[in-house]
Design a protein around this motif. Structure first.
Motif, PDB file in Angstrom:
ATOM      1  N   PRO A   9       9.543   5.364  -0.125  1.00 20.14           N
ATOM      2  CA  PRO A   9       7.513   4.940   0.280  1.00 20.14           C
ATOM      3  C   PRO A   9       7.191   6.170   0.849  1.00 20.14           C
ATOM      4  O   PRO A   9       7.280   7.702   0.752  1.00 20.14           O
ATOM      5  N   ASP A  10       5.937   6.383   0.052  1.00 21.83           N
ATOM      6  CA  ASP A  10       4.798   7.413   0.433  1.00 21.83           C
ATOM      7  C   ASP A  10       4.455   7.704   1.655  1.00 21.83           C
ATOM      8  O   ASP A  10       4.257   8.831   2.086  1.00 21.83           O
TER       9      ASP A  10
ATOM     10  N   ARG B 170      10.105  -7.165   2.687  1.00 18.30           N
ATOM     11  CA  ARG B 170       8.903  -6.808   1.878  1.00 18.30           C
ATOM     12  C   ARG B 170       7.598  -7.690   1.776  1.00 18.30           C
ATOM     13  O   ARG B 170       7.979  -9.252   1.772  1.00 18.30           O
ATOM     14  N   ALA B 171       6.103  -7.659   2.280  1.00 17.51           N
ATOM     15  CA  ALA B 171       5.049  -8.299   2.536  1.00 17.51           C
ATOM     16  C   ALA B 171       4.962  -8.903   1.519  1.00 17.51           C
ATOM     17  O   ALA B 171       3.003  -8.852   1.367  1.00 17.51           O
TER      18      ALA B 171
ATOM     19  N   ILE C 191       4.437   1.458   1.321  1.00 18.58           N
ATOM     20  CA  ILE C 191       4.130   1.764   2.148  1.00 18.58           C
ATOM     21  C   ILE C 191       4.715   1.145   3.177  1.00 18.58           C
ATOM     22  O   ILE C 191       5.384   0.058   2.851  1.00 18.58           O
ATOM     23  N   LEU C 192       5.476   1.751   4.565  1.00 21.98           N
ATOM     24  CA  LEU C 192       6.104   1.604   5.003  1.00 21.98           C
ATOM     25  C   LEU C 192       5.673   1.201   6.368  1.00 21.98           C
ATOM     26  O   LEU C 192       4.730   2.097   6.851  1.00 21.98           O
ATOM     27  N   PHE C 193       5.996  -0.399   7.191  1.00 19.89           N
ATOM     28  CA  PHE C 193       5.260   0.535   8.843  1.00 19.89           C
ATOM     29  C   PHE C 193       6.260  -0.762   9.725  1.00 19.89           C
ATOM     30  O   PHE C 193       6.990  -1.044   9.333  1.00 19.89           O
TER      31      PHE C 193
ATOM     32  N   ALA D 208      -0.215  -2.000  -3.727  1.00 23.78           N
ATOM     33  CA  ALA D 208       0.417  -1.398  -3.233  1.00 23.78           C
ATOM     34  C   ALA D 208       1.640  -2.220  -2.670  1.00 23.78           C
ATOM     35  O   ALA D 208       1.556  -3.518  -2.372  1.00 23.78           O
ATOM     36  N   LYS D 209       2.302  -1.497  -2.553  1.00 28.97           N
ATOM     37  CA  LYS D 209       4.240  -2.530  -2.215  1.00 28.97           C
ATOM     38  C   LYS D 209       4.201  -2.285  -0.656  1.00 28.97           C
ATOM     39  O   LYS D 209       3.891  -1.632  -0.086  1.00 28.97           O
ATOM     40  N   ILE D 210       3.903  -3.202   0.329  1.00 24.62           N
ATOM     41  CA  ILE D 210       4.138  -2.977   1.633  1.00 24.62           C
ATOM     42  C   ILE D 210       5.612  -3.667   2.194  1.00 24.62           C
ATOM     43  O   ILE D 210       6.125  -5.154   1.784  1.00 24.62           O
TER      44      ILE D 210
END
Ligand code: PLP
Length: 457
Positions: free
Chosen positions: A261-262, A89-90, A413-415, A101-103
């Motif tokens: 995740p969206d 989790r960033a 957001i997931l990257f 946003a949750k990244i």
């Protein structure tokens, strides 16, 4: 169901790690187009492919039907040495961006090769050893794939011959030495060792090479030697399959905390990390169970998805490989010499190309100075020194989070953070010294290469 608070790093237990890869093709209505034999224009048969690739990998390449393919125990044991990879989790990045946003990012750089490529390298080396081969040949551009394959071959006692794009060979001597530490032999490409290398050198004297050239040389080196096969670190269906371990782990970790995740973002060179990360989520979308946004991020200087053609093309410059239907800039396309951010392959995975064509995912391109700006920003708040390739995804994730700040939307957001950038300091240096330029090919340039596409279908 959600357990609070969510930790910085979500790890899986060993017994929660995937025991089978997920094959997204099984859930696709429109399957990726088959590889074609350039001589006959007919789909490549398993026998034809087996002259170049390992037998079991050919079976995986052609398997559009089985949703789950068991991961052999020896590969799982190797995975356990460096997996599961953390899902982070960033928090610091979110705070610095002041975004609702949750990244999250899935970090694949925690192994000596420094990238996700080891996930497929170990699988490919395993099947080569199972077949009783002496060794494998391959190409490498930036060097991560060559390093990963060297490690995998050392583990299974196979010989490993790497053709390294000449410009990287000269710019990245330390990459080369890492490969040699693991026992690989490394040859700058184009070389004078192969017919195709000699021909390319004669036609383009002084060329610093390309991935397409190095592939041609590695294929020739494999097919002209008893007991050798060629292996490839991206683009192919089998590689996406192996990389599904990234997405399966990410999904299991998110599920543990009830997180959905969206939007899922990944950089796209040949498409293997992105394909692997999104596969299980894409499966849900294809089966109509849940909707997600998927975003491929590519360099503006090598924009296969966003400006390429969806067509059959050669996978290599020497035109010795089968034809693949994919988004491509043309097999003669080589990104401008000032391009430093990796992801320089002219084509794209057939699987992802089909999904993109059918509207299941989006693609954007970003200029390299914006990529390095994001890399530095990320390094300063999250601590990790990212690979330039990975930083394309960081750029897009930051931009998405900034959009959320403006709209107030609490997106998740997931990257994919595919690797570390310790061997890319020449590129970072250029950026810091203000010597990095953005080069975007003109429509005329791209049209010239597109006109050279083989005329098929
Ligand atoms: C090779 C590589 C990529 C690009 O390859 P894909 O097949 O598109 O995933 C991205 N990031 C890193 C760190 C790499 O080594």
């Amino acid at each position: 169901m959600a357990k609070e608070p969510i930790p910085y790093k979500i790890y899986l237990e060993e017994n929660e790690m995937p025991t089978a890869w997920y094959n997204v093709r099984a859930d696709m209505k429109n399957k990726p187009a088959p590889l074609l034999n350039p001589a006959t224009g007919k789909p490549m048969t398993a026998d034809e492919l087996s002259a170049v690739f390992c037998r079991e990998l050919v079976a995986q390449e052609l398997n559009n039907d089985d949703r789950l393919i068991p991961i052999p125990t020896e590969i799982r044991d190797f995975y356990k040495m460096y997996r599961p990879s953390p899902l982070v989790r960033a928090y610091c990045l979110e705070k610095k961006l002041n975004t609702p946003a949750k990244i999250y990012y899935k970090f694949e750089g925690n192994n000596t090769s420094g990238s996700h490529k080891l996930n497929s390298a170990i699988a490919q080396a395993y099947y080569a050893r199972e077949q009783g081969l002496k060794g494998v040949t391959t190409e490498t551009g930036a060097g991560q794939w060559g390093t990963a394959l060297s490690m995998a071959c050392a583990y299974f006692g196979l010989d490993c011959k790497v053709y390294m794009v000449k410009v990287s060979y000269e710019q990245k001597p330390f990459r080369r030495e890492v490969m040699r530490t693991y026992g690989a032999s490394v040859t700058p490409s184009p070389s004078m060792e192969t017919n195709v290398g000699r021909a390319i050198n004669a036609q383009f004297p002084g060329t610093t090479g390309s991935l397409g050239c190095a592939i041609s040389e590695a294929v020739e080196a494999a097919t002209s030697r008893e007991g050798y096969r060629y292996v490839l670190g991206s683009v192919l269906n089998q590689v996406l399959l192996h990389q599904s371990v990234i997405g399966l782990e990410a999904k299991a970790a998110l599920d543990k905390y009830g997180i959905v995740p969206d939007v899922i973002i990944g950089c796209a060179g040949g498409g293997s990390n992105l394909g692997g990360l999104i596969s299980p989520f894409m499966g849900e979308k294809l089966r109509g169970e849940r909707d997600y946004r998927f975003v491929a991020v590519e360099p503006a200087s090598c924009p296969s998805f966003t400006r390429g053609k969806f067509a059959y093309d050669f996978c290599d410059t020497g035109k010795v490989c089968p034809l693949a239907k994919m988004y491509t800039l043309g097999s003669n396309f080589i990104p401008a010499p000032n391009h430093a951010g990796g992801l320089r392959y002219h084509g794209m995975s057939s699987t992802l190309s089909q999904l993109y064509h059918d509207g299941y995912m989006e693609a954007i391109s970003v200029p390299q100075t914006a990529v390095f700006e994001a890399a530095e920003y990320f390094a300063r708040c999250e601590g990790i020194l990212p690979a330039p390739e990975s930083s394309h995804a960081i750029r897009a994730a930051i931009d998405e989070a900034v959009k959320c700040r403006e709209t107030g939307k609490e997106e998740t957001i997931l990257f994919g953070l595919t690797g570390t950038g310790y061997f890319d300091m020449v590129a970072y240096e250029k950026y810091h010294d203000g010597k990095m330029e953005d080069y975007v090919p003109t429509d005329e340039e791209l049209a010239k290469y597109a006109a050279e596409l083989p005329k098929i279908g």
